[in-house]
Design a protein around this motif. Structure first.
Motif, short mmCIF file in Angstrom:
data_model
loop_
_atom_site.label_atom_id
_atom_site.label_comp_id
_atom_site.label_asym_id
_atom_site.label_seq_id
_atom_site.Cartn_x
_atom_site.Cartn_y
_atom_site.Cartn_z
N GLY A 10 0.82 -1.20 0.00
CA GLY A 10 0.00 0.00 0.00
C GLY A 10 0.86 1.25 0.00
N ALA A 11 1.87 1.27 0.87
CA ALA A 11 2.79 2.41 0.93
C ALA A 11 3.58 2.53 -0.37
N GLN A 12 3.94 1.39 -0.95
CA GLN A 12 4.66 1.41 -2.22
C GLN A 12 3.80 2.02 -3.31
N ALA A 13 2.54 1.63 -3.35
CA ALA A 13 1.63 2.16 -4.37
C ALA A 13 1.46 3.66 -4.22
N MET A 14 1.29 4.14 -2.98
CA MET A 14 1.13 5.57 -2.75
C MET A 14 2.40 6.33 -3.12
N SER A 72 0.86 -12.44 0.76
CA SER A 72 1.35 -11.40 1.66
C SER A 72 1.36 -10.07 0.93
N HIS A 73 0.68 -9.07 1.51
CA HIS A 73 0.64 -7.73 0.92
C HIS A 73 1.65 -6.80 1.60
N SER A 74 2.29 -7.30 2.64
CA SER A 74 3.33 -6.56 3.35
C SER A 74 4.35 -7.57 3.85
N ALA A 75 5.61 -7.16 3.90
CA ALA A 75 6.67 -8.06 4.35
C ALA A 75 6.39 -8.61 5.74
N MET A 76 5.72 -7.82 6.57
CA MET A 76 5.47 -8.25 7.95
C MET A 76 4.38 -9.32 8.05
N ASP A 77 3.68 -9.61 6.96
CA ASP A 77 2.62 -10.63 6.97
C ASP A 77 3.08 -11.98 6.42
N CYS A 80 3.55 -3.73 -5.90
CA CYS A 80 2.17 -3.27 -5.93
C CYS A 80 1.61 -3.33 -7.35
N LEU A 81 2.47 -3.13 -8.34
CA LEU A 81 2.04 -3.21 -9.74
C LEU A 81 1.68 -4.63 -10.12
N GLU A 82 2.47 -5.59 -9.65
CA GLU A 82 2.16 -7.00 -9.91
C GLU A 82 0.89 -7.42 -9.19
N PHE A 83 0.74 -6.96 -7.95
CA PHE A 83 -0.46 -7.32 -7.18
C PHE A 83 -1.71 -6.78 -7.87
N ASN A 84 -1.61 -5.59 -8.41
CA ASN A 84 -2.74 -4.99 -9.11
C ASN A 84 -3.20 -5.85 -10.29
N GLU A 85 -2.26 -6.52 -10.94
CA GLU A 85 -2.60 -7.44 -12.03
C GLU A 85 -3.08 -8.79 -11.50
N LEU A 86 -2.46 -9.23 -10.41
CA LEU A 86 -2.74 -10.55 -9.86
C LEU A 86 -4.18 -10.69 -9.38
N SER A 102 -7.40 -8.36 4.53
CA SER A 102 -7.27 -7.54 5.73
C SER A 102 -6.34 -6.35 5.54
N ARG A 103 -5.54 -6.34 4.50
CA ARG A 103 -4.72 -5.17 4.20
C ARG A 103 -5.57 -4.18 3.40
N PHE A 104 -5.67 -2.96 3.91
CA PHE A 104 -6.55 -1.94 3.34
C PHE A 104 -6.31 -1.77 1.84
N HIS A 105 -5.05 -1.61 1.45
CA HIS A 105 -4.79 -1.34 0.04
C HIS A 105 -4.86 -2.58 -0.84
N SER A 106 -4.88 -3.76 -0.25
CA SER A 106 -5.17 -4.94 -1.07
C SER A 106 -6.63 -4.89 -1.52
N ILE A 107 -7.50 -4.36 -0.65
CA ILE A 107 -8.91 -4.19 -1.02
C ILE A 107 -9.04 -3.09 -2.05
#
Length: 399
Positions: A15-19, A261-266, A292-298, A308-313
């Motif tokens: 999420g932080a990476q995308a922003m 995992s949407h964050s390294a800590m998860d 974040c770019l790959e996740f957006n496609e995935l 549960s990660r806000f920016h994954s939603i």
């Protein structure tokens, strides 16, 4: 060369990476002659070869050591000390800075520690000391129930938030808290930065466009994106139990479940959940760090997400993919309500039972195609406004 500094961002959390990427792209479009810095101590420690792949630069936290002291005599003294070279470099950067852009997702409120709140406020104090206009981009705020024991933080907020050019609150609750408690006149409501963005020009962010390496996803699949921060409002065992119940319910409905995992800590939590299902081939761990770019496609490869990660939603909604949100803050409810999806919010601050999980999954499994259309229709109006246009306008008005 004049500079712009991005604060509150980093590249480890998606999420932080995308922003961060969005801020870089928007700033590059508007201020093509400026040098852009990301203030992130963690990313500054990345190998040089990795840092050089980006079309922006990195700076660390060390400038904050002299944020409150701006006299030339003090700076000359500091530059003779152990970290003098770094501090002199910082002085050069900040004396030539035209704006600071804060892209924190949520870092100011009484639920956060003194250290987190004070670091956030240090940015505003630093900007004030050097006469740099600072913009707080869409994010969550509050509550501000600091009490007598934390009065010092409350007083810093009263002193420093009015100095921001504009504060964009992501939720009505945060907007009301800022206006009613502190009497602020510089607050505006705005949609999330990632949600309202319609696309990124990769050439503004990377020296060379990165190649995507996405895994094959089976049809009839659902992604589960956990968040270790849920343990802050519930016990780890309770959080693990709910996620396990989610996966079990999805398996019963014939879904293949992918843990992401949407964050390294998860990452550790994802591995723990996979271990709970042993060799079950219908629970697949994607144990790698997606950008974040790959996740957006995935996300396009799934029927829906349990996230549960806000920016994954947010990434899912940008692609018309519905979500069941297992959240821990008001921002989840506000986001899903915006898209008419509030019936799919489960809050770890309340007691989530097995029946709640089963009901939400049953509803979504039956209606996810209709929910997708509803999300896509709403997205058109959400993306009509760009908060960076406000930054451009304010900057033009400066002397």
């Amino acid at each position: 060369m004049r500079n712009v500094i991005i604060t509150g961002g980093e590249l480890f959390n998606k999420g932080a990476q995308a922003m961060t990427f969005i801020a870089v792209d928007e700033l590059r479009r508007r201020f093509p002659e400026h040098q852009i810095f990301l203030l992130s101590e963690m990313d500054k420690e990345r190998p040089e070869s990795e840092r050089e792949s980006y079309r922006f630069d990195f700076t660390g936290w060390y400038p904050l050591k002299f944020a409150r002291c701006q006299t030339d005599a003090f700076l000359r003294l500091v530059c003779r000390l152990k970290n003098g070279a770094e501090l002199k470099e910082a002085e050069t950067i900040y004396r030539n800075c035209d704006a600071m852009i804060d892209v924190s997702g949520y870092a100011l409120g009484s639920a956060w520690s003194d250290a987190i709140c004070n670091r956030y406020l240090d940015h505003l104090e630093f900007a004030k000391a050097f006469g740099i206009p600072i913009y707080l981009m869409p994010q969550s705020f509050g509550p501000f129930d600091f009490g007598k024991a934390r009065e010092a933080i409350d007083n810093r907020i009263r002193k420093l938030l009015p100095t921001a050019k504009v504060i964009f609150a992501r939720e009505q609750e945060g907007y009301d808290a800022l206006v009613n408690r502190y009497g602020l006149k510089n607050v505006r409501l705005a949609h999330d930065l990632v949600l309202s963005n319609t696309g990124i020009n990769i050439k503004n962010v990377f020296v060379s466009a990165p190649e995507f390496d996405l895994p094959e996803i089976r049809t009839n699949s659902v992604a589960v994106v956990p968040n270790s921060m849920n343990s802050n409002v519930s016990s780890h065992d309770a959080v693990l139990s709910i996620y396990t119940e989610v996966i079990s319910a999805l398996l019963k409905r014939g879904r293949t479940v992918y843990l992401i995992s949407h964050s390294a800590m998860d990452a550790a939590l994802c591995r723990e959940l996979k271990e709970a299902f042993g060799v079950n081939g219908n629970v697949v761990l994607l144990d790698r760090d997606f950008s974040c770019l790959e996740f957006n496609e995935l996300v396009n490869k799934f029927a829906y997400l349990v996230a549960s990660r806000f920016h994954s939603i947010v990434h899912a909604f940008k692609n018309g993919i519905p979500c069941i949100a297992l959240g821990w803050a008001t921002k989840y409810y506000d986001l899903l309500t915006l898209f008419g999806q509030e019936q799919y919010v489960l809050d770890f601050r309340d007691e989530i039972g097995t029946e709640n999980v089963s009901t939400a999954i049953e509803k979504m499994d039956r209606a996810y195609r209709d929910e997708s259309l509803k999300i896509q229709n709403k997205l058109v109006t959400v993306q009509e406004h760009n908060v960076f246009d406000v930054v451009s306008q304010y900057q033009k008005e400066l002397p």
